[in-house]
Motif scaffolding. Sequence first.
Motif, PDB file in Angstrom:
ATOM      1  N   VAL B 274      45.217  49.036   9.430  1.00 40.52           N
ATOM      2  CA  VAL B 274      43.964  49.771   9.313  1.00 40.52           C
ATOM      3  C   VAL B 274      44.227  51.224   9.671  1.00 40.52           C
ATOM      4  O   VAL B 274      44.681  51.515  10.766  1.00 40.52           O
ATOM      5  CB  VAL B 274      42.886  49.183  10.242  1.00 40.52           C
ATOM      6  CG1 VAL B 274      41.590  49.952  10.089  1.00 40.52           C
ATOM      7  CG2 VAL B 274      42.669  47.718   9.948  1.00 40.52           C
ATOM      8  N   VAL B 294      37.919  54.907   6.295  1.00 40.49           N
ATOM      9  CA  VAL B 294      38.790  53.829   6.751  1.00 40.49           C
ATOM     10  C   VAL B 294      39.604  53.340   5.560  1.00 40.49           C
ATOM     11  O   VAL B 294      39.088  53.254   4.451  1.00 40.49           O
ATOM     12  CB  VAL B 294      37.949  52.651   7.300  1.00 40.49           C
ATOM     13  CG1 VAL B 294      38.822  51.444   7.587  1.00 40.49           C
ATOM     14  CG2 VAL B 294      37.214  53.060   8.550  1.00 40.49           C
ATOM     15  N   LYS B 317      34.539  49.927   8.003  1.00 43.03           N
ATOM     16  CA  LYS B 317      35.568  48.918   8.173  1.00 43.03           C
ATOM     17  C   LYS B 317      35.041  47.561   7.691  1.00 43.03           C
ATOM     18  O   LYS B 317      35.742  46.827   6.980  1.00 43.03           O
ATOM     19  CB  LYS B 317      35.925  48.844   9.655  1.00 43.03           C
ATOM     20  CG  LYS B 317      37.399  48.554   9.926  1.00 43.03           C
ATOM     21  CD  LYS B 317      37.539  48.147  11.370  1.00 43.03           C
ATOM     22  CE  LYS B 317      38.351  49.118  12.175  1.00 43.03           C
ATOM     23  NZ  LYS B 317      38.478  48.696  13.581  1.00 43.03           N
TER      24      LYS B 317
END
Lengths: 284, 417
Positions: B274, B294, B317
């Motif tokens: 991530v 993200v 996210k």
Amino acid sequence: MPRIPPSVFRQALRTDPLLVPLLPVTRSLSGAQAELRWLRKEVPKPKLPWAIVQRSNYRPLQYILGDQPFLDLSIKCAEGTLIPRWETEEWIARIKPFISNVKIIDACTGTGCVALSFNGTGSNIVGIDIDTSCLSLAKFNQQSNRCDDIVHWAQCDILNWTDDLHHVCKGVNFLVSNPPYIPWEEYTKLDRSVKNFEPQLALVGDLEFYNALVHNLLEPNLNTCDGFVFEVGNVNQIHHVRDLVKKHGWNVGYLMDSAGYHRCVVGWKPDGRFDFKKLCDFVY
Amino acid sequence: MLKLLRNSRVPRTHLPRCSRLWYISRPYSTPTASADTSIADPRTFQLHPSLIKRARLLSEELTALQEKISGGSSFSVSDQKRFSELSIITDTYTKYQDHLTNFQELQELFHDEQEPELKNEAEKELRELQPELTAVASDLKAKLLPPHPFDSMACILELRPGVGGDEAAIFSKDMLEMYSQFAHVKKWPYHIMSQVRTENNGITSATISIDEPGSYKLMKFERGIHRVQRIPETETKGRTHTSTAAVVVLPKISEDNENPDADQREFKPEEIRVDVMRSRGKGGQHVNTTDSAVRITHFPSGIVVAMQDERSQHRNKAKAFAILRARLAERERAEKVENERKMRTSQVSSTDRSDKIRTYNFTQNRITDHRCGFSLHDVGGCMNGTRLEEIILAVEKNYNEERSKELLEIEENSDKK
């Protein structure tokens, strides 16, 4: 800071002239486009030019729009209170599953976002702040987000040990805090939008706050308190807290954020109810 | 006329005994055309024995389930759901059987040479019954086909311009509007998850989420390349251009508002990375950034999902994980289908593989779907979402026909072995 190339300005002008004043603030076209989209969505049309001028004067977008999403909450932001950061959001999301049915103290609560995030864990939550205007904002946020766990607010200065503070913190099981952690030398070099608009009271501080958190809040309640999480700005502060609590035999570790900075110091009693070992990125 | 009819009737003895072909009902184009001219053989409406067997099994399951529920020992939502599914199928099956026996009896009367008055009556009734029976038969067939694994889910549509530059981007924007309007007309909740605009009011990519459970059932037919033929707004000399837009339809596996950390825990840490926007300076209280982009990279599949539309990184996210899971599920399903196809010796043409699926011809006011050859002469009605369903339903019908054909072929192949 590198200069923004004129070609980017030209491109912004071609796409949408309103992007141009936002460009020096966001420093990227995609950022300016995103901010303009949010402004268009949430600011009524007659007020849009005003909002864009405000933003081009480096006023934080969260103060212009009046709120910031934080986990599942919508937190009202107003001048005089620190805007919730995504780093805080991140570590709370990581820590929340470990917490249930305890008494939580959130020191330096500001908008109340940290305290309110623990709503739904069946806990008894107390948010502490020195500033009364912050506390009224926190109360507002509690009502607007319909938090049904027991949340109380108390006006205390954690730097000075008082009977009030002692009374409020009695029987605490879990301690969280996002204290001011920017040393004065760094504060002078901050971005305009932080330095000129966010309260200095919520930003400037260093080891004295961690000293206070340990000596005034943690140590008087060592028999009930089983763990703590404090947000930090640098690795020194982590080392300082580690040295303070190691003498009580506590385990200490830290969390990194997604951007790769040291973000939290975590401590827990070896035989207590929390086992944060799995949570930490590093354990001392 | 009657004489003709009688002669056209195929004597039973001439029929090959176990020819399966006779059990397959003919493609959907026949009933209205033949209703006017001749009375069909009842066997035309008979379904394949394996389908009938399946229907019987299902109705047995229903009886068992009924006893279980009426016993009152346990109640579960999944039982209730299954019960309602089964009872719909069984109802259709009984209706179909009633119609079929009715039809056969009438047919006997019709061929009974002794009573001419009855014969006329029977003919009249047969004519009425025939289209109804065809409809019920095809309905039943569609219901008996094993359902698509994602049919009960909500869906995510991803739009991307193909060849054609600005015009393709503008057409993608039109398509996005068409799907939102369609969802609006169907009263389905929807929201645009992300879109990236170009200078000419087009889009370079867009994601729209249709949150109605079961919307995947219809929307899955939209995947593929959509071609447009029209004079673009950007064209100065009045020439017709051809451009394309690509649509990807994904089943919605998880909700956006679910906890992304729970999502993250589902994947192994080494499988996933991530990335967030690295802010200037030290982060935390030092910066009050609004940049909440993200990016998630899934290493085993090489899928990268970026999301930057929400003001909260947490929500970005969550959305990115929802899309990642949807893409993974879709890929898994496509691989499974591909494997099944490879295993079969005979390659069957199917809807899944055609790339150019539909043409929107604005100058002729015509939309043609290449998978079933269906044309709709109302581009405006389609683009504002009101008549899109007609096209999708035609494709679905064609798809069901093809699947039942495929099913029979598999059965026949296994019989031969």
